[in-house]
Design a protein around this motif. Structure first.
Motif, PDB file in Angstrom:
ATOM      1  N   LEU A   1       6.309  -1.428  17.138  1.00 17.55           N
ATOM      2  CA  LEU A   1       6.015   0.184  16.813  1.00 17.55           C
ATOM      3  C   LEU A   1       6.954   0.827  16.811  1.00 17.55           C
ATOM      4  N   GLY A   2       7.007   1.701  15.603  1.00 24.59           N
ATOM      5  CA  GLY A   2       8.212   2.416  15.482  1.00 24.59           C
ATOM      6  C   GLY A   2       8.922   2.022  14.209  1.00 24.59           C
ATOM      7  N   ASP A   3       8.441   0.877  13.832  1.00 21.24           N
ATOM      8  CA  ASP A   3       9.159   0.191  12.384  1.00 21.24           C
ATOM      9  C   ASP A   3       8.503   0.844  11.126  1.00 21.24           C
ATOM     10  N   GLN A   4       9.550   1.079  10.138  1.00 17.00           N
ATOM     11  CA  GLN A   4       9.051   1.851   8.761  1.00 17.00           C
ATOM     12  C   GLN A   4       8.869   0.822   7.783  1.00 17.00           C
ATOM     13  N   ALA A   5       8.331   1.257   6.634  1.00 16.55           N
ATOM     14  CA  ALA A   5       8.001   0.193   5.539  1.00 16.55           C
ATOM     15  C   ALA A   5       7.965   1.277   4.432  1.00 16.55           C
ATOM     16  N   ASP A   6       8.013   0.585   3.303  1.00 14.84           N
ATOM     17  CA  ASP A   6       7.758   1.453   2.116  1.00 14.84           C
ATOM     18  C   ASP A   6       6.580   0.756   1.493  1.00 14.84           C
ATOM     19  N   PRO A   7       5.411   1.752   1.417  1.00 16.29           N
ATOM     20  CA  PRO A   7       4.108   1.080   1.219  1.00 16.29           C
ATOM     21  C   PRO A   7       4.162   0.783  -0.628  1.00 16.29           C
ATOM     22  N   GLU A   8       5.077   1.406  -1.310  1.00 17.57           N
ATOM     23  CA  GLU A   8       4.992   0.936  -2.634  1.00 17.57           C
ATOM     24  C   GLU A   8       5.966  -0.367  -2.856  1.00 17.57           C
ATOM     25  N   LYS A   9       6.733  -0.718  -1.841  1.00 18.83           N
ATOM     26  CA  LYS A   9       7.396  -2.252  -2.164  1.00 18.83           C
ATOM     27  C   LYS A   9       7.178  -3.119  -1.040  1.00 18.83           C
ATOM     28  N   ASP A  10       7.062  -2.854  -0.131  1.00 13.26           N
ATOM     29  CA  ASP A  10       6.868  -3.735   1.202  1.00 13.26           C
ATOM     30  C   ASP A  10       5.609  -4.536   1.142  1.00 13.26           C
ATOM     31  N   HIS A  11       5.441  -5.964   1.620  1.00 14.39           N
ATOM     32  CA  HIS A  11       3.961  -6.546   1.641  1.00 14.39           C
ATOM     33  C   HIS A  11       3.764  -6.550   3.296  1.00 14.39           C
ATOM     34  N   ILE A  12       2.521  -5.644   3.401  1.00 10.44           N
ATOM     35  CA  ILE A  12       2.290  -5.480   4.692  1.00 10.44           C
ATOM     36  C   ILE A  12       0.894  -6.395   4.853  1.00 10.44           C
ATOM     37  N   MET A  13       0.811  -7.200   5.873  1.00 11.42           N
ATOM     38  CA  MET A  13      -0.323  -7.875   6.211  1.00 11.42           C
ATOM     39  C   MET A  13      -0.884  -7.759   7.594  1.00 11.42           C
ATOM     40  N   VAL A  14      -2.300  -7.631   7.854  1.00 11.17           N
ATOM     41  CA  VAL A  14      -2.645  -7.560   9.177  1.00 11.17           C
ATOM     42  C   VAL A  14      -3.567  -8.930   9.181  1.00 11.17           C
ATOM     43  N   GLY A  15      -2.954  -9.978  10.022  1.00 11.66           N
ATOM     44  CA  GLY A  15      -3.478 -11.255  10.070  1.00 11.66           C
ATOM     45  C   GLY A  15      -3.514 -11.713   8.898  1.00 11.66           C
ATOM     46  N   SER A  16      -4.449 -12.049   8.144  1.00 11.03           N
ATOM     47  CA  SER A  16      -4.262 -12.835   6.715  1.00 11.03           C
ATOM     48  C   SER A  16      -4.754 -11.897   5.619  1.00 11.03           C
ATOM     49  N   GLN A  17      -4.958 -10.658   6.193  1.00 10.87           N
ATOM     50  CA  GLN A  17      -5.500  -9.669   5.023  1.00 10.87           C
ATOM     51  C   GLN A  17      -4.261  -8.732   4.546  1.00 10.87           C
ATOM     52  N   ALA A  18      -4.078  -8.499   3.394  1.00 17.39           N
ATOM     53  CA  ALA A  18      -2.810  -7.668   2.838  1.00 17.39           C
ATOM     54  C   ALA A  18      -3.483  -6.167   2.928  1.00 17.39           C
ATOM     55  N   ILE A  19      -2.304  -5.417   3.251  1.00 23.40           N
ATOM     56  CA  ILE A  19      -2.823  -3.940   3.011  1.00 23.40           C
ATOM     57  C   ILE A  19      -2.629  -3.332   1.626  1.00 23.40           C
ATOM     58  N   GLN A  20      -3.530  -3.074   0.876  1.00 19.88           N
ATOM     59  CA  GLN A  20      -3.780  -2.614  -0.421  1.00 19.88           C
ATOM     60  C   GLN A  20      -3.351  -0.840  -0.248  1.00 19.88           C
ATOM     61  N   GLN A  21      -2.527  -0.674  -1.066  1.00 19.58           N
ATOM     62  CA  GLN A  21      -2.498   0.989  -1.286  1.00 19.58           C
ATOM     63  C   GLN A  21      -3.235   1.404  -2.692  1.00 19.58           C
ATOM     64  N   GLU A  22      -4.530   1.673  -2.484  1.00 17.65           N
ATOM     65  CA  GLU A  22      -5.382   2.146  -3.572  1.00 17.65           C
ATOM     66  C   GLU A  22      -5.518   3.610  -3.261  1.00 17.65           C
ATOM     67  N   PRO A  23      -5.897   4.493  -4.666  1.00 17.90           N
ATOM     68  CA  PRO A  23      -6.281   5.794  -4.485  1.00 17.90           C
ATOM     69  C   PRO A  23      -7.308   5.967  -3.533  1.00 17.90           C
ATOM     70  N   HIS A  24      -7.158   7.004  -2.630  1.00 18.07           N
ATOM     71  CA  HIS A  24      -8.132   7.447  -1.396  1.00 18.07           C
ATOM     72  C   HIS A  24      -9.387   8.050  -2.035  1.00 18.07           C
ATOM     73  N   LEU A  25     -10.464   7.803  -1.394  1.00 10.68           N
ATOM     74  CA  LEU A  25     -11.813   8.443  -1.512  1.00 10.68           C
ATOM     75  C   LEU A  25     -11.925   9.646  -0.518  1.00 10.68           C
ATOM     76  N   TYR A  26     -12.532  10.489  -1.059  1.00 10.52           N
ATOM     77  CA  TYR A  26     -13.224  11.630  -0.221  1.00 10.52           C
ATOM     78  C   TYR A  26     -14.574  11.999  -0.704  1.00 10.52           C
ATOM     79  N   LEU A  27     -15.444  11.728   0.266  1.00  7.36           N
ATOM     80  CA  LEU A  27     -16.894  11.974  -0.353  1.00  7.36           C
ATOM     81  C   LEU A  27     -17.653  13.060   0.634  1.00  7.36           C
ATOM     82  N   VAL A  28     -18.685  13.669   0.172  1.00  6.88           N
ATOM     83  CA  VAL A  28     -19.596  14.640   0.857  1.00  6.88           C
ATOM     84  C   VAL A  28     -20.974  13.895   0.672  1.00  6.88           C
ATOM     85  N   LEU A  29     -21.639  13.728   1.975  1.00  2.00           N
ATOM     86  CA  LEU A  29     -22.964  13.287   1.831  1.00  2.00           C
ATOM     87  C   LEU A  29     -23.884  14.354   2.565  1.00  2.00           C
TER      88      LEU A  29
END
Length: 238
Positions: free
Chosen positions: A45-73
């Motif tokens: 907790l408190g560590d930083q990373a670069d979302p464009e360069k660093d490889h971040i994993m939660v368990g076996s799943q990679a965290i992908q930086q994709e364009p966010h979605l914003y919807l109205v239903l």
């Protein structure tokens, strides 16, 4: 931990939340449990990373930086505001088909309520909308069990006590039993409790606006939030 230096360095839990994987609070718990790595090393907790360069994993799943979605239903009555239900009841995610990535609801509407519901994959955006200090306005049309009394408006001006807390709102009468309420509160069933405190029962409830976003699509349909709407919400929060 040695990570890349960049002007885009962010706390790891923020990057995970921004990816839509989970909320920031849940990300903090995952980090504390030792389930998150950055470039193959466990993060704290408190560590930083670069979302464009660093490889971040939660368990076996990679965290992908994709364009966010914003919807109205336009949520119909009879749907739960949840991503899944243990008892197999209908939920709002059934109405959002074919999306390029996962989204989750920003706030909620009761199962029997209708109207505007926001969805996003952006955890920070959702937090801004939901946090009480930002006072995001929500407007509802409510059909009451009896015509609105004249003295009700005076009570509304003074503030109505709901669960030992005074709630400020604005009230407009459209028809004798149909009213429009604009409120900042986001507590569970707060609109129904508000009218109950005034001596009314809400027979039908429909949310027609959140901030500058108005409900303008048929029931059961969804659309993307416009850039102007998103900017208006964000500027309001700031």
């Amino acid at each position: 931990m040695s990570l890349h230096y960049s002007t885009t360095m962010q706390r790891v839990q923020k990057i995970i939340a921004a990816s839509g994987y989970c909320s920031r609070r849940k990300a903090e718990k995952l980090i504390a449990a030792g389930k998150v790595t950055v470039n193959g090393q466990k993060t704290l907790l408190g560590d930083q990373a670069d979302p464009e360069k660093d490889h971040i994993m939660v368990g076996s799943q990679a965290i992908q930086q994709e364009p966010h979605l914003y919807l109205v239903l336009h949520k119909p009555s009879g749907y739960l505001t949840t991503k899944s239900d243990l008892w197999g009841r209908r939920d709002v995610m059934e109405l959002l088909k074919g999306l390029p990535r996962s989204v989750y609801p920003v706030g909620r509407l009761d199962r029997d309520a209708r109207g505007l519901l926001l969805f996003t994959s952006d955890g920070d955006f959702a937090q801004k909308i939901l946090h009480p200090r930002n006072k995001t306005t929500k407007t509802y049309q409510a059909t009451l069990n009896k015509p609105l009394r004249k003295d009700t408006f005076e009570k509304v001006k003074k503030g109505v006590v709901v669960e030992r807390r005074r709630v400020k709102a604005s009230l407009k009468k459209n028809k004798p039993k149909l009213v429009e309420l604009t409120i900042h509160e986001g507590r569970n069933k707060v609109v129904k409790k508000y009218f109950k405190a005034l001596g009314y029962y809400v027979k039908d409830l429909k949310r027609v606006a959140i901030g500058n976003v108005r409900l303008n699509i048929p029931e059961g349909r969804w659309r993307y939030l416009t850039a102007k709407e998103k900017r208006g919400l964000e500027e309001h929060e700031l």
